[in-house]
Design a protein around this motif. Structure first.
Motif, PDB file in Angstrom:
ATOM      1  N   ILE A  14      35.990  46.323  32.825  1.00 55.17           N
ATOM      2  CA  ILE A  14      35.897  44.858  32.932  1.00 55.17           C
ATOM      3  C   ILE A  14      35.990  44.408  34.387  1.00 55.17           C
ATOM      4  N   ASP A  15      36.778  45.113  35.181  1.00 56.90           N
ATOM      5  CA  ASP A  15      36.879  44.776  36.605  1.00 56.90           C
ATOM      6  C   ASP A  15      35.583  45.113  37.340  1.00 56.90           C
ATOM      7  N   ILE A  16      34.973  46.245  36.993  1.00 53.71           N
ATOM      8  CA  ILE A  16      33.693  46.624  37.599  1.00 53.71           C
ATOM      9  C   ILE A  16      32.613  45.623  37.201  1.00 53.71           C
ATOM     10  N   PHE A  17      32.613  45.217  35.920  1.00 56.30           N
ATOM     11  CA  PHE A  17      31.660  44.210  35.448  1.00 56.30           C
ATOM     12  C   PHE A  17      31.849  42.896  36.194  1.00 56.30           C
ATOM     13  N   ASP A  18      33.107  42.467  36.383  1.00 56.76           N
ATOM     14  CA  ASP A  18      33.381  41.233  37.130  1.00 56.76           C
ATOM     15  C   ASP A  18      32.852  41.311  38.556  1.00 56.76           C
ATOM     16  N   LEU A  19      33.046  42.454  39.208  1.00 57.83           N
ATOM     17  CA  LEU A  19      32.556  42.611  40.582  1.00 57.83           C
ATOM     18  C   LEU A  19      31.036  42.500  40.621  1.00 57.83           C
ATOM     19  N   VAL A  20      30.366  43.155  39.678  1.00 61.67           N
ATOM     20  CA  VAL A  20      28.896  43.095  39.631  1.00 61.67           C
ATOM     21  C   VAL A  20      28.432  41.680  39.300  1.00 61.67           C
ATOM     22  N   LEU A  21      29.064  41.048  38.314  1.00 62.90           N
ATOM     23  CA  LEU A  21      28.670  39.698  37.897  1.00 62.90           C
ATOM     24  C   LEU A  21      28.844  38.686  39.019  1.00 62.90           C
ATOM     25  N   HIS A  22      29.987  38.695  39.658  1.00 60.74           N
ATOM     26  CA  HIS A  22      30.261  37.701  40.692  1.00 60.74           C
ATOM     27  C   HIS A  22      29.640  38.065  42.036  1.00 60.74           C
ATOM     28  N   GLY A  23      29.327  39.349  42.247  1.00 64.38           N
ATOM     29  CA  GLY A  23      28.772  39.772  43.529  1.00 64.38           C
ATOM     30  C   GLY A  23      27.261  39.824  43.588  1.00 64.38           C
ATOM     31  N   SER A  24      26.604  39.910  42.426  1.00 63.70           N
ATOM     32  CA  SER A  24      25.145  40.064  42.447  1.00 63.70           C
ATOM     33  C   SER A  24      24.406  38.863  43.041  1.00 63.70           C
ATOM     34  N   PRO A  25      24.784  37.612  42.760  1.00 59.31           N
ATOM     35  CA  PRO A  25      24.066  36.514  43.424  1.00 59.31           C
ATOM     36  C   PRO A  25      24.273  36.507  44.942  1.00 59.31           C
ATOM     37  N   VAL A  26      25.464  36.885  45.375  1.00 56.11           N
ATOM     38  CA  VAL A  26      25.733  36.952  46.814  1.00 56.11           C
ATOM     39  C   VAL A  26      24.905  38.065  47.443  1.00 56.11           C
ATOM     40  N   ALA A  27      24.832  39.217  46.769  1.00 48.45           N
ATOM     41  CA  ALA A  27      24.027  40.329  47.281  1.00 48.45           C
ATOM     42  C   ALA A  27      22.542  39.959  47.323  1.00 48.45           C
ATOM     43  N   LEU A  28      22.062  39.263  46.292  1.00 53.68           N
ATOM     44  CA  LEU A  28      20.666  38.827  46.267  1.00 53.68           C
ATOM     45  C   LEU A  28      20.380  37.829  47.388  1.00 53.68           C
ATOM     46  N   LEU A  29      21.331  36.945  47.660  1.00 52.93           N
ATOM     47  CA  LEU A  29      21.178  35.992  48.764  1.00 52.93           C
ATOM     48  C   LEU A  29      21.102  36.733  50.096  1.00 52.93           C
ATOM     49  N   ILE A  30      21.937  37.743  50.277  1.00 50.99           N
ATOM     50  CA  ILE A  30      21.912  38.527  51.516  1.00 50.99           C
ATOM     51  C   ILE A  30      20.569  39.242  51.673  1.00 50.99           C
ATOM     52  N   VAL A  31      20.065  39.828  50.588  1.00 51.56           N
ATOM     53  CA  VAL A  31      18.764  40.501  50.632  1.00 51.56           C
ATOM     54  C   VAL A  31      17.658  39.512  50.958  1.00 51.56           C
ATOM     55  N   ARG A  32      17.711  38.337  50.351  1.00 52.02           N
ATOM     56  CA  ARG A  32      16.689  37.312  50.587  1.00 52.02           C
ATOM     57  C   ARG A  32      16.689  36.863  52.047  1.00 52.02           C
TER      58      ARG A  32
END
Length: 110
Positions: free
Chosen positions: A72-90
């Protein structure tokens, strides 16, 4: 019946394939994730929940401490971090395109 579909380029899902200007994915990323949507989503999910501590901050700290073990902690990190990571890539793609002068609009065949 099948011969009529041979000459129309389609992807795995039967949708038309991207044209040559979208092969690198830059135009597709700009169209699918405009800044007007990406920034608010990244901020809201990156900072949620606001109290007592945002999940992204908490889970990143757990990752750095080596205590990020529960699914659940790994899922939370992926869920909350993926939009930030996508913004960085963009942002990186847009900066690289600006520096090299390769804009999707200018890479279309003349």
């Amino acid at each position: 019946m099948l011969a009529s579909n041979v000459h129309s380029p389609t992807g795995a899902h039967g949708l038309p394939m991207a044209d040559s200007a979208e092969v690198g994915g830059r135009t597709r990323l700009r169209r699918m994730a405009p800044y007007a949507i990406l920034i608010p989503v990244a901020v809201l999910l990156g900072l949620a929940p606001f109290r007592p501590e945002p999940h992204l901050v908490e889970k990143t700290g757990m990752l750095l401490d080596g205590t990020l073990r529960r699914p659940i902690d790994i899922f939370d990190l992926v869920l909350h971090g993926s939009p930030v990571a996508l913004l960085i890539v963009r942002v990186m793609i847009d900066v690289a395109a600006r520096v090299t002068g390769k804009h999707p609009e200018s890479s279309a065949p003349a």
